[in-house]
Design an enzyme around this catalytic site. Structure first.
Site, PDB file in Angstrom:
ATOM      1  N   GLU A  76       2.572   0.055   4.721  1.00  0.00           N
ATOM      2  CA  GLU A  76       2.803  -0.486   6.058  1.00  0.00           C
ATOM      3  C   GLU A  76       3.106   0.635   7.037  1.00  0.00           C
ATOM      4  OE1 GLU A  76       5.594  -3.661   6.313  1.00  0.00           O
ATOM      5  OE2 GLU A  76       5.265  -3.904   8.459  1.00  0.00           O
ATOM      6  N   ASP A  77       3.874   1.596   6.608  1.00  0.00           N
ATOM      7  CA  ASP A  77       4.241   2.683   7.493  1.00  0.00           C
ATOM      8  C   ASP A  77       3.222   3.818   7.475  1.00  0.00           C
ATOM      9  OD1 ASP A  77       6.454   1.234   8.131  1.00  0.00           O
ATOM     10  OD2 ASP A  77       7.694   2.140   6.571  1.00  0.00           O
TER      11      ASP A  77
END
Ligand code: MN
Length: 572
Positions: A76-77
């Site tokens: 996600e990051d």
């Protein structure tokens, strides 16, 4: 607390050295991946996946889930790619991480998006429940640290927790998590009410706990006298948000809530649960209508326990909850408790008695059958809503229907008028017939025509009782046709029986076992101890099946110590 892998590993000594090595590898990988990131609090970002993993290690989820929780935010990051995860940790872990990442992109933005969010979650759930379990742990830690998040974001996150995550935890039977999520969200959403309640509840709680200490002592003695060994006896405190919801129905009067604290008795076997119930009812008169046997009839989320409310010491209304250790773990950790059991080895209880319709026991059966790890993985990808489908309106509202339901059921579920005038349906942009079996995730658009009316044939078409009743009442009202539903031909009969027994210890327990065997619920149980030599036990129960009732009664007659059974039938 500074992240340290030992906090995780110390909870996982039941894993193989190979598994532990993989966990360590994931730990180092995530730590490195997040090394330049900080949380709102200023702490290193890695604290978050670490704490979420600690939560799940505590309830003994399987090893791929542990690894995926450590890695849940790396994609996600953007600090790692799904490809990298697959290469380093295999397909299964990558699949879970990807599932969590996907869910993370959908944020709660008012009702419209909320429904969309819920939908995606439900559908992903059908693929693998472990994704949801990771999301719940993720959310739990985010809620624990919500104070550090900017004010304008707090409310959205708290609301989403209350409306999406707490109900999901509940659906998975994760009672402890549900309570924690609710209470943390409650604090942010209804700040004033939360403050008022915590202040006022402390006093009410203390009072109840002093009183319950006496109750616990009395019941412990009595159980001992009857040779019933129990695992544990303690009190459970109702979570704040549940108290609050109840208060709304009780004019905000705390004195009217009797079950802020309840006595919880953990036994070693199902038989002992019923025996304990018998002893409680012999000591104190039960409040009519307050006995709930969730062992014979578990809640839809698998919850099992016996609840009873009695006029206890000094006539005070007091709730008891009786369950086995295994039921207790399941009530706290839900579906996750099953991994714990499969890892520890064989389930403690035989399981035969317990084989009901609930999805929990289905999962257990699958776990038993699938020895190989590959099959085991497949068995985890169960559809939690096995017998339910979720169909969407064009606006995105979710309609929850039983498997096999058709557009007519769907129409009646939206509104009676829409059902009564339903002329056709478009499912995923295609015309379908009214008996088309709807599939999970489909979008259904109902066509109506004001000249269209229900007919008798519709009764055979619909699958839900709800729609059947609506059609029946239309036919009766508009056409004067009365159709007697088949189930009503067999009336529910209430039975009361009086059983005269000797004073043999365990006789009541053996009698109750007969009911349990036939899955009959009791609505009343009372043993009069007045005549010491010949105690009379009064039992009230109901069933549609009169031959089952007769069979149960004749079984009771064979129980050692039973002298006579008198049957009184009350027809309602
Ligand atoms: Mn996260």
């Amino acid at each position: 607390m500074e992240p340290n892998i030992n906090y995780i590993l110390e909870k996982l000594h039941n894993r193989t050295p190979k598994e532990l090595a993989e966990i360590e590898k994931a730990y180092e990988f995530a730590k490195k991946a997040h090394k330049d990131q900080k949380r709102y609090s200023g702490e290193p970002y890695f604290v978050h996946p670490f704490e979420a993993t600690k939560i799940l290690a505590g309830i003994q989820v399987d090893t791929p889930t542990i690894i995926a929780t450590l890695l849940h935010d790396v994609c996600e990051d953007g600090v790692a790619t799904p490809k990298e995860i697959t290469k380093k940790f295999g397909k299964e872990v990558a699949f879970l991480v990807e599932g969590v990442t996907k869910l993370g992109t959908v944020k709660y933005q008012g009702i419209e998006r909320h429904v969309e969010n819920l939908r995606k979650m439900l559908l992903s759930m059908a693929e693998d429940i472990r994704v949801i379990i990771i999301k719940i742990a993720d959310r739990l830690h985010n809620m624990q640290t919500l104070n550090n998040v900017p004010k304008h974001k707090q409310e959205r996150i708290a609301l989403e927790t209350l409306e999406v995550y707490a109900p999901l935890a509940n659906r998975l039977g994760m009672g402890k998590f549900k309570g924690m999520l609710e209470d943390m969200a409650f604090k942010f959403i209804y700040t004033k009410e939360y403050k008022w309640l915590t202040e006022n509840m402390t006093e009410a709680k203390q009072k109840q706990e002093i009183y319950l200490a006496k109750v616990k002592q009395k019941i412990s003695e009595e159980l001992k006298n009857n040779n019933i060994k129990i695992e544990k006896i303690d009190s459970r405190v109702k979570n704040l948000f549940s108290v609050y919801q109840k208060l709304l129905r009780k004019d905000m009067d705390l004195n009217r809530i009797y079950d802020i604290v309840a006595v919880r008795i953990i036994t070693n076997s199902i038989e002992d649960c019923y025996a304990t119930l018998g002893i409680i009812h012999r000591l104190w008169k039960p409040v009519p209508g307050k006995i709930k046997d969730y062992i014979a009839l578990p809640k839809p989320n698998g919850y099992q326990s016996i609840h009873t409310t009695v006029f206890c010491i000094n006539g005070k209304v007091t709730e008891f909850q009786i369950r086995t250790q295994k039921m207790h773990e399941e009530a706290e950790n839900g579906i996750a408790a099953h991994w714990a059991y499969s890892i520890k080895g064989k389930p403690k209880e035989g399981g035969k008695v317990n084989k009901e319709i609930s999805w929990i026991s289905e999962l257990r059966e699958w776990q038993k059958e699938s020895a190989g790890s590959h099959e085991f993985l497949d068995s985890l990808k169960i559809d939690l809503f096995k017998n339910r489908i979720f169909v969407f309106t064009p606006k995105g509202d979710v309609i929850d229907l039983p498997d096999g339901a058709n557009p007519l059921d769907f129409a009646y579920n939206i509104h009676t008028d829409i059902g009564n005038h339903c002329s056709g349906a478009i499912v995923n942009n295609k015309m379908v017939s009214l008996d088309y079996p709807l599939q999970n995730g489909e979008i259904c658009d109902i066509l109506t025509n004001k000249n269209k009316k229900p007919t008798r044939t519709w009764l055979n078409l619909v699958k839900t009782n709800y729609a059947k009743n609506k059609i029946r009442s239309y036919l009766k009202r508009e056409l004067g046709i009365e159709i007697v539903p088949a189930v009503n031909l067999q009336k529910i009969r209430n039975y009361e029986i009086k059983i005269i027994t000797t004073n043999r210890i365990g006789v009541v327990k053996d009698i109750l076992a007969m009911f349990h065997k036939n899955k009959i619920n009791l609505s009343k149980l009372n043993t009069e101890a007045s005549d010491k030599k010949r105690p009379i036990t009064t039992i009230r129960f109901c069933t549609r099946n009169s031959s089952l009732a007769d069979q149960t009664i004749s079984n009771i007659k064979k129980v050692k110590g039973v002298k006579d059974v008198k049957k009184i039938q009350i027809i309602k």
